[in-house]
Design an enzyme around this catalytic site. Structure first.
Site, PDB file in Angstrom:
ATOM      1  N   HIS A   6      41.369  84.456 153.346  1.00  0.00           N
ATOM      2  CA  HIS A   6      40.179  83.684 152.981  1.00  0.00           C
ATOM      3  C   HIS A   6      40.310  83.112 151.569  1.00  0.00           C
ATOM      4  CE1 HIS A   6      35.749  83.584 151.706  1.00  0.00           C
ATOM      5  NE2 HIS A   6      35.862  82.670 152.638  1.00  0.00           N
ATOM      6  N   ARG A   7      40.484  81.799 151.487  1.00  0.00           N
ATOM      7  CA  ARG A   7      40.725  81.116 150.206  1.00  0.00           C
ATOM      8  C   ARG A   7      41.945  81.726 149.519  1.00  0.00           C
ATOM      9  NH1 ARG A   7      34.336  81.191 148.281  1.00  0.00           N
ATOM     10  NH2 ARG A   7      33.526  80.701 150.352  1.00  0.00           N
ATOM     11  N   GLU A  33      43.295  80.246 154.777  1.00  0.00           N
ATOM     12  CA  GLU A  33      42.067  79.461 154.886  1.00  0.00           C
ATOM     13  C   GLU A  33      41.757  78.857 153.524  1.00  0.00           C
ATOM     14  OE1 GLU A  33      37.693  78.704 154.641  1.00  0.00           O
ATOM     15  OE2 GLU A  33      38.892  80.086 153.432  1.00  0.00           O
ATOM     16  N   ASP A  35      39.464  75.312 151.446  1.00  0.00           N
ATOM     17  CA  ASP A  35      38.390  74.312 151.534  1.00  0.00           C
ATOM     18  C   ASP A  35      38.846  73.028 150.854  1.00  0.00           C
ATOM     19  OD1 ASP A  35      36.065  76.339 152.295  1.00  0.00           O
ATOM     20  OD2 ASP A  35      37.171  77.202 150.615  1.00  0.00           O
ATOM     21  N   HIS A  48      36.074  75.093 146.942  1.00  0.00           N
ATOM     22  CA  HIS A  48      34.994  75.410 147.870  1.00  0.00           C
ATOM     23  C   HIS A  48      33.679  74.721 147.529  1.00  0.00           C
ATOM     24  CE1 HIS A  48      31.594  77.798 149.427  1.00  0.00           C
ATOM     25  NE2 HIS A  48      32.347  77.953 150.496  1.00  0.00           N
ATOM     26  N   GLU A 107      39.121  73.932 155.907  1.00  0.00           N
ATOM     27  CA  GLU A 107      37.695  73.683 156.096  1.00  0.00           C
ATOM     28  C   GLU A 107      37.277  72.374 155.442  1.00  0.00           C
ATOM     29  OE1 GLU A 107      33.224  75.428 155.154  1.00  0.00           O
ATOM     30  OE2 GLU A 107      34.927  76.815 155.091  1.00  0.00           O
ATOM     31  N   LYS A 109      34.559  70.300 153.947  1.00  0.00           N
ATOM     32  CA  LYS A 109      33.230  70.531 153.383  1.00  0.00           C
ATOM     33  C   LYS A 109      32.307  69.389 153.805  1.00  0.00           C
ATOM     34  CE  LYS A 109      32.723  73.738 151.611  1.00  0.00           C
ATOM     35  NZ  LYS A 109      32.550  75.085 152.242  1.00  0.00           N
ATOM     36  N   ASP A 228      39.410  88.509 152.675  1.00  0.00           N
ATOM     37  CA  ASP A 228      39.838  88.369 151.280  1.00  0.00           C
ATOM     38  C   ASP A 228      41.044  89.251 150.980  1.00  0.00           C
ATOM     39  OD1 ASP A 228      37.616  86.757 150.980  1.00  0.00           O
ATOM     40  OD2 ASP A 228      36.443  88.216 149.850  1.00  0.00           O
TER      41      ASP A 228
END
Length: 237
Positions: A6-7, A33, A35, A48, A107, A109, A228
């Site tokens: 995650h990020r 992952e 953004d 993000h 992702e 945005k 994370d």
């Protein structure tokens, strides 16, 4: 089952930076992952929030910065002094660094300012052979529909927080018309929800897991876990 950082490995390093991505890579994550948004001058950057305030030493909306201006910001010190000097990456830089060894869960945005983001991301992915390792997702079904219509060969996902532990058939029909995956907040997950998604041809991801017990519980239930802490996911599970 995919381990999805995650990020990046954002429990260990500042989110959406190469520091976090490199740690995730070292932990043998399957997908990173991240953004993406467009800068004032049309570059795709990895961040993000719609504003830079939380994760950099700058202030203001991403859309109001040129790439050159964004790259002067420190995107690491907020997390810890050892990360001073981390920068906001370009999506192209991330692709070059990890393609094709590690896939990306990208992702889009959904801010109103991000006109043309779907087309820009699809064109960039096309330069990397539309690898099946890359998946494009959004909370906005409209955004995913736009992307899917332009680039139907690229796998897509809808991010969702289903109400009352279930999807309506109308929701499922809408999702499966444009997406291959549903990415569901893990606290809303149950076996009925997973079963109904799969019966409609959708694979299931769970977001965002931050403890080993939850990760262990979900491993046999879903097709991917967004976390994370990629090292919480047992590769033997």
């Amino acid at each position: 089952m995919y381990t999805i950082a995650h990020r990046g490995a954002s429990g260990y390093a500042p989110e959406n930076t190469f520091a976090a991505f490199d740690i995730a890579a070292d932990m043998n994550t399957d997908l990173i992952e991240l953004d993406v948004q467009l800068t004032k001058d049309g570059h795709i950057v990895v961040i993000h929030d719609d504003k830079v305030d939380r994760t950099t030493d700058g202030s203001g909306f991403v859309k109001d910065f040129t790439l050159k201006e964004l790259q002067t910001l420190d995107a690491g010190s907020w997390f810890g002094p050892e990360f001073k000097g981390e920068r906001i990456p370009l999506l192209e830089e991330v692709l070059k660094r990890y393609h094709p060894e590690i896939g990306l869960l990208i992702e889009l945005k959904g801010h109103a300012s991000q006109i043309g983001l779907e087309k820009a991301v699809g064109q960039l992915l096309g330069r990397f052979s539309f690898s099946i390792h890359h998946i494009v997702q959004s909370f906005s079904i409209k955004s995913i529909q736009t992307f899917h219509e332009m680039y139907p060969s690229v796998p897509t996902a809808i991010i969702t927080r289903p109400s009352f532990g279930m999807f309506s058939q109308n929701q499922l029909n809408a999702y499966k018309s444009v997406a291959n995956y549903v990415n569901i907040k893990y606290t809303r997950l149950n076996r009925y929800l997973i079963s109904s998604a799969r019966k409609n041809g959708l694979k299931v991801f769970a977001w965002t897991v931050r403890d080993p017990k939850t990760a262990a519980k979900l491993q046999d239930m879903v097709d991917g876990i967004v976390t994370d802490y990629p090292d919480f996911i047992s590769k033997g599970g």
